[in-house]
Design an enzyme around this catalytic site. Structure first.
Site, PDB file in Angstrom:
ATOM      1  CG  HIS A   6       3.882   1.194   7.529  1.00 47.80           C
ATOM      2  ND1 HIS A   6       2.879   0.537   8.210  1.00 47.80           N
ATOM      3  CD2 HIS A   6       3.297   2.250   6.919  1.00 47.80           C
ATOM      4  CE1 HIS A   6       1.738   1.168   8.011  1.00 47.80           C
ATOM      5  NE2 HIS A   6       1.953   2.225   7.249  1.00 47.80           N
ATOM      6  CG  ASP A  42       6.041  -3.373   3.680  1.00 46.56           C
ATOM      7  OD1 ASP A  42       5.322  -3.284   2.665  1.00 46.56           O
ATOM      8  OD2 ASP A  42       5.930  -2.617   4.662  1.00 46.56           O
ATOM      9  CD  GLN A  61       4.663   3.624  -0.115  1.00 47.59           C
ATOM     10  OE1 GLN A  61       4.572   4.097  -1.244  1.00 47.59           O
ATOM     11  NE2 GLN A  61       3.784   3.893   0.827  1.00 47.59           N
ATOM     12  CE  LYS A  87       0.271   1.916   1.156  1.00 46.84           C
ATOM     13  NZ  LYS A  87      -0.012   3.193   1.793  1.00 46.84           N
ATOM     14  CB  CYS A 127       2.416   4.322   9.737  1.00 50.53           C
ATOM     15  SG  CYS A 127       0.706   4.806   9.620  1.00 50.53           S
TER      16      CYS A 127
HETATM   17  N1  PMP Z   1       4.214  -0.793   4.436  1.00 47.28           N
HETATM   18  C1  PMP Z   1       4.532   0.364   3.848  1.00 47.28           C
HETATM   19  C2  PMP Z   1       5.952   0.598   3.433  1.00 47.28           C
HETATM   20  C3  PMP Z   1       3.546   1.317   3.616  1.00 47.28           C
HETATM   21  O1  PMP Z   1       3.857   2.481   3.039  1.00 47.28           O
HETATM   22  C4  PMP Z   1       2.218   1.046   4.016  1.00 47.28           C
HETATM   23  C5  PMP Z   1       1.123   2.070   3.805  1.00 47.28           C
HETATM   24  N2  PMP Z   1       1.454   3.367   4.181  1.00 47.28           N
HETATM   25  C6  PMP Z   1       1.942  -0.190   4.606  1.00 47.28           C
HETATM   26  C7  PMP Z   1       2.966  -1.082   4.804  1.00 47.28           C
HETATM   27  C8  PMP Z   1       0.572  -0.551   5.038  1.00 47.28           C
HETATM   28  O2  PMP Z   1      -0.290  -0.569   3.961  1.00 47.28           O
HETATM   29  P1  PMP Z   1      -1.839  -0.816   4.169  1.00 47.28           P
HETATM   30  O3  PMP Z   1      -2.301   0.238   5.118  1.00 47.28           O
HETATM   31  O4  PMP Z   1      -2.427  -0.686   2.820  1.00 47.28           O
HETATM   32  O5  PMP Z   1      -1.964  -2.183   4.736  1.00 47.28           O
END
Ligand code: PMP
Length: 406
Positions: A119, A195, A198, A221, A361
């Site tokens: 991401h 990270d 998910q 999430k 993203c």
């Molecule tokens: N890392 C991963 C694997 C994600 O799926 C996401 C959200 N799509 C993020 C980071 C970023 O999360 P946030 O926008 O809540 O900071």
């Protein structure tokens, strides 16, 4: 898990004369009454600025905030409460690590190693660290099914100072071999950043078992509200780091020219805290733990298998990464021959089905696999097999409406 749907008011919503089918859970999840009620209760009965006053409302807000921290500590099995830092979201947690740890320690000749599927939050952050320090950002390019290759793993060498990766990819939905990657990082003398945006919502996570140095995730999430995320860091590392944000509550003494900082975790929590977000996260953790992590995993695996089995029958659908449901959480990204992902999402929306379209993203990965944009369905605890069947019934209509004669 059908009866839990009653807890989620938004799932009663009708859209285009259909009951809404919400399959965009990897983006954000819906909120049960228990979480909504916890926020309302805080605002109606206990709202004060925590850790700042002797009066009843400050004391109550402080207690609720501290209890939320303890619930998070238990959730991920951190050793100490001080290792749990409340931040806005996973993104802020990664920025904190990049600024407070990486930018002050790395130098020319050092390497940061990440998978190409990350991401942007776990990628752009390291690009800047490299720009500022002269370190090199090195990618693990994965095989055609999204798995790590030997060549990838060999990139984690003695020059590597940071290995950072998603425990579950938001594009591939694949669970990563976290312990193996952490071990390799440590053997090379690097730290491991996980990270878990998910991962924490979908499986039992144990930071002591993984032995990762840092881990981040986002409350929104996992049934909680947006604006509260978590940075976990090993106490020794956090103690050695300079704070990222400066201001109220993170100080010990402030004099005209100098300041000493508060102890952990407050050192990293400058400014008035998001107590309602923390309370929501606490309520969400209680809710998920009541369902049970084994049940959550089995439920998502069942939906994923059902959906993959149906999708595999359609020759014009291409699933990104592994198609083994055991290797995945409930995330399936795919392309449809001849149909732009945005058209597919718009057509499915006309049947009340909410799915994701775009680059998720993760633009470098899209470019790498020559699928700049794709679609994604992602499931959570309140989704049902009937919803998956409804999606599978409508999916072929996407090509029909675009004029294909399948
Ligand atoms: N890392 C991963 C694997 C994600 O799926 C996401 C959200 N799509 C993020 C980071 C970023 O999360 P946030 O926008 O809540 O900071």
């Amino acid at each position: 898990m059908k009866n839990i749907r009653e807890d989620f008011p938004i799932l009663k919503k009708m859209h285009n004369s259909h009951r809404l089918v919400y399959f965009d859970n990897a983006a954000t999840t819906q909120k049960p009454k228990q979480v909504i009620d916890a926020i309302v209760d805080l605002l109606e009965n206990h709202n004060g600025n925590p850790h700042r006053g002797a009066h009843i409302l400050s004391v109550e807000a402080s207690r609720l905030y501290d209890e939320a921290r303890e619930a998070v500590r238990k959730l991920i099995n951190a050793k100490y409460g001080e290792e749990i830092i409340f931040v806005r979201n996973a993104t802020e947690g990664l920025n904190l690590i990049a600024r407070s740890y990486a930018e002050t320690r790395l130098k020319k000749g050092d390497k940061i190693v990440i998978p190409i599927s990350e991401h942007h939050a776990n990628l752009v952050t390291w690009q800047r660290v490299c720009r500022v320090t002269g370190a090199e950002l090195v990618y693990m390019y994965l095989d055609g099914e999204g798995r790590f290759t030997d060549e990838d793993l060999a990139k984690i060498d003695e020059k590597t100072k940071i290995v950072s990766f998603a425990a579950v990819s938001n594009v591939l939905g694949m669970k990563r071999p976290v312990k193996e990657l952490v071990e390799r990082a440590h053997r090379a003398g690097a730290i491991a950043v996980v990270d878990a945006a998910q991962a924490v919502p979908h499986m039992k996570v144990d930071v002591q078992d993984w032995d990762c140095d840092f881990l981040v995730f986002s409350g929104h999430k996992m049934l909680a509200s947006a604006g509260t995320g978590v940075l976990y860091g090993k106490r020794g590392l956090l103690n050695d780091m300079e704070p990222f944000l400066l201001g109220g509550d993170m100080i010990e003494y402030v004099r005209e020219q100098t300041t000493t900082f508060n102890v952990l975790p407050f050192k990293f929590e400058a400014g008035t805290e998001n107590v309602e977000g923390a309370v929501a996260l606490h309520a969400a953790i209680d809710y998920l733990e009541k369902i049970g992590w084994d049940n959550i995993e089995a439920h998502e695996e069942g939906l994923t298998k059902r959906c993959l089995d149906g999708m595999k029958k359609l020759p014009y659908i291409h699933i990104i990464g592994s198609t083994d449901p055991e290797e995945k959480t409930g995330v399936i990204s795919f392309t449809i021959d001849g149909v732009h992902p945005h058209d597919a999402a718009t057509i499915l929306d006309s049947y009340g089905i909410a799915i994701r379209s775009g680059h998720h993203c993760a633009q470098p990965y899209g470019a790498h696999i020559h699928a700049e944009a794709s679609n994604r369905v992602s499931f959570y605890v309140y989704n049902t097999p009937e919803e998956v069947d409804y999606f599978l019934e409508k999916l072929p209509l996407v090509r029909k409406q675009m004029g294909f004669k399948d």
